[in-house]
Design an enzyme around this catalytic site. Sequence first.
Site, short mmCIF file in Angstrom:
data_model
loop_
_atom_site.label_atom_id
_atom_site.label_comp_id
_atom_site.label_asym_id
_atom_site.label_seq_id
_atom_site.Cartn_x
_atom_site.Cartn_y
_atom_site.Cartn_z
N LYS A 1 69.44 20.92 -38.48
CA LYS A 1 69.44 21.07 -39.93
C LYS A 1 69.89 22.47 -40.36
CE LYS A 1 66.71 17.14 -40.97
NZ LYS A 1 66.39 16.69 -39.59
C1 LIG Z 1 66.64 15.43 -39.11
C2 LIG Z 1 66.75 15.20 -37.64
C3 LIG Z 1 67.35 14.04 -37.09
C4 LIG Z 1 67.87 12.92 -37.95
O1 LIG Z 1 69.02 13.28 -38.68
P1 LIG Z 1 69.47 12.41 -39.95
O2 LIG Z 1 70.54 13.22 -40.58
O3 LIG Z 1 68.25 12.28 -40.82
O4 LIG Z 1 69.94 11.10 -39.45
C5 LIG Z 1 67.44 13.94 -35.71
N1 LIG Z 1 66.94 14.89 -34.91
C6 LIG Z 1 66.34 16.01 -35.39
C7 LIG Z 1 65.80 17.01 -34.43
C8 LIG Z 1 66.23 16.22 -36.77
O5 LIG Z 1 65.64 17.33 -37.23
#
Ligand SMILES: *Cc1c(COP(=O)(O)O)cnc(C)c1O
Length: 481
Positions: A121
């Site tokens: 993120k």
């Molecule tokens: C947010 C997240 C995901 C999922 O990603 P999306 O964009 O919601 O599909 C997968 N792995 C981790 C570690 C995350 O923080």
Amino acid sequence: MKYLSTRGHAARPEFCDILLGGLAPDGGLYLPETYPQVTRAELDAWRGLSYADLAFAILSKYITDIPAADLKAICDKTYTADVYRFVRPGDNAADITPVHWLEAGRFGLLELSNGPTLAFKDMAMQLLGNLFEYVLDKRGETINILGATSGDTGSAAEYAMRGKHGVTVFMLSPHGKMSPFQRAQMYSLQDANIYNIAVTGMFDDAQDIVKAVSNDAAFKAKYKIGAVNSINWARVAAQIVYYFKGYFAATKSNDEQVAFCVPSGNFGNICAGHIARQMGLPVSRLILATNENDVLDEFFQTGVYRPRKAAETQVTSSPSMDISKASNFERFVFDLVGRNPQRVAELWKSVDAGGTFDLAASGEFADSRNYAFVSGRSTHADRLATIRQVFETYGTVIDTHTADGVKVAWDCADSVPAGVPLLVLETALPVKFAETIREALGREPERPAELDGIEALPQRVEVMAPDVDAIKRFIVQHLEA
Ligand SMILES: *Cc1c(COP(=O)(O)O)cnc(C)c1O
């Protein structure tokens, strides 16, 4: 570039107008009116670019209301080896998202977890922080971000917004429910514009408070309450970049193809992969991986979209994928139904009322073949076995979300043409999920030296009851102080 709502609202805002907001006025999600097409000459020119220059080249197609020199400066400031410094030993931080090959040239991890909170993120959120500051400064405005988190999103938002002019963050988290490491990451921030509130309840209680405050239109307007949720278009746009970067790292020429496998929850990450492919990036497969919360796998297997009830949503050891409905999925369905907003509005009328839809029955699912998706699911037992097998075979420790990706990539390997490299997107570093690593390997995951002992740092957090009025008072007090 103008933006449209997936549900057909007549307005056509530009990028900066939708940056600070959430949903379109009709409840739809914003998408660009068209996906800019990347020419072969552009692909050739982009191959050698640094991450920041590539980000500028791609984002300038989507962001046409910020002067090029300013956008360039924002990209340069965001994508530095210093911000994304937690690369695996031996990999080059200057690449920002290096590929860590498990089998040279064939099977690797696209490292997206090198930013300050060790999860993917940060790739988008760091850009968002700089964009927010830029646009707020230009307009002489401020924003107060109110959010609820069970871990990754909240900490990524705090590290992106810390010290930014015009931005204050109030982040609610469930008291005592996050790991000591996650707590330390968030609560040790001493920046004056970041407020951590630990709510004595569950994540859902925290989320309900955010909803209640946001539904109070007068309060929301008076105190300029905003959010940084996963449907934010700028986050999706930022994520397009690393699909190109990963493609260039895995190929020698633009005649080749690459397959990506994406651990998925809200469909934000893989939606960016879909858009990269629509722009013309030679992607042979987009493999979608879910955990036990398999609403998206079910869709790609059957054409039926059946969001789960809160009580049906399981708490798993890949918690950032524990979702009941996939908030960005509407963007893909918009493309799948021929960019027909009336059709999307009709489908989500049913979903928003707690229902489901079936695109196989309507014949529209057949078109999904044009979009290169395949999918699979993974369970706690799969994660443990995959973490062990990757460690034993390659000597690499992966986190639980990435393990879901590797497991499903193995399951779907037959769908990838021979000779096409397969990259699994590494969405977090193992140290964030130490408990499961201990369960799988009987040892502690490695921790970047810089983060040694963060649990012992002084913490700045307010513990509060899940009481909407008390939390509103807290916000008002601290804004007016
Ligand atoms: C947010 C997240 C995901 C999922 O990603 P999306 O964009 O919601 O599909 C997968 N792995 C981790 C570690 C995350 O923080």
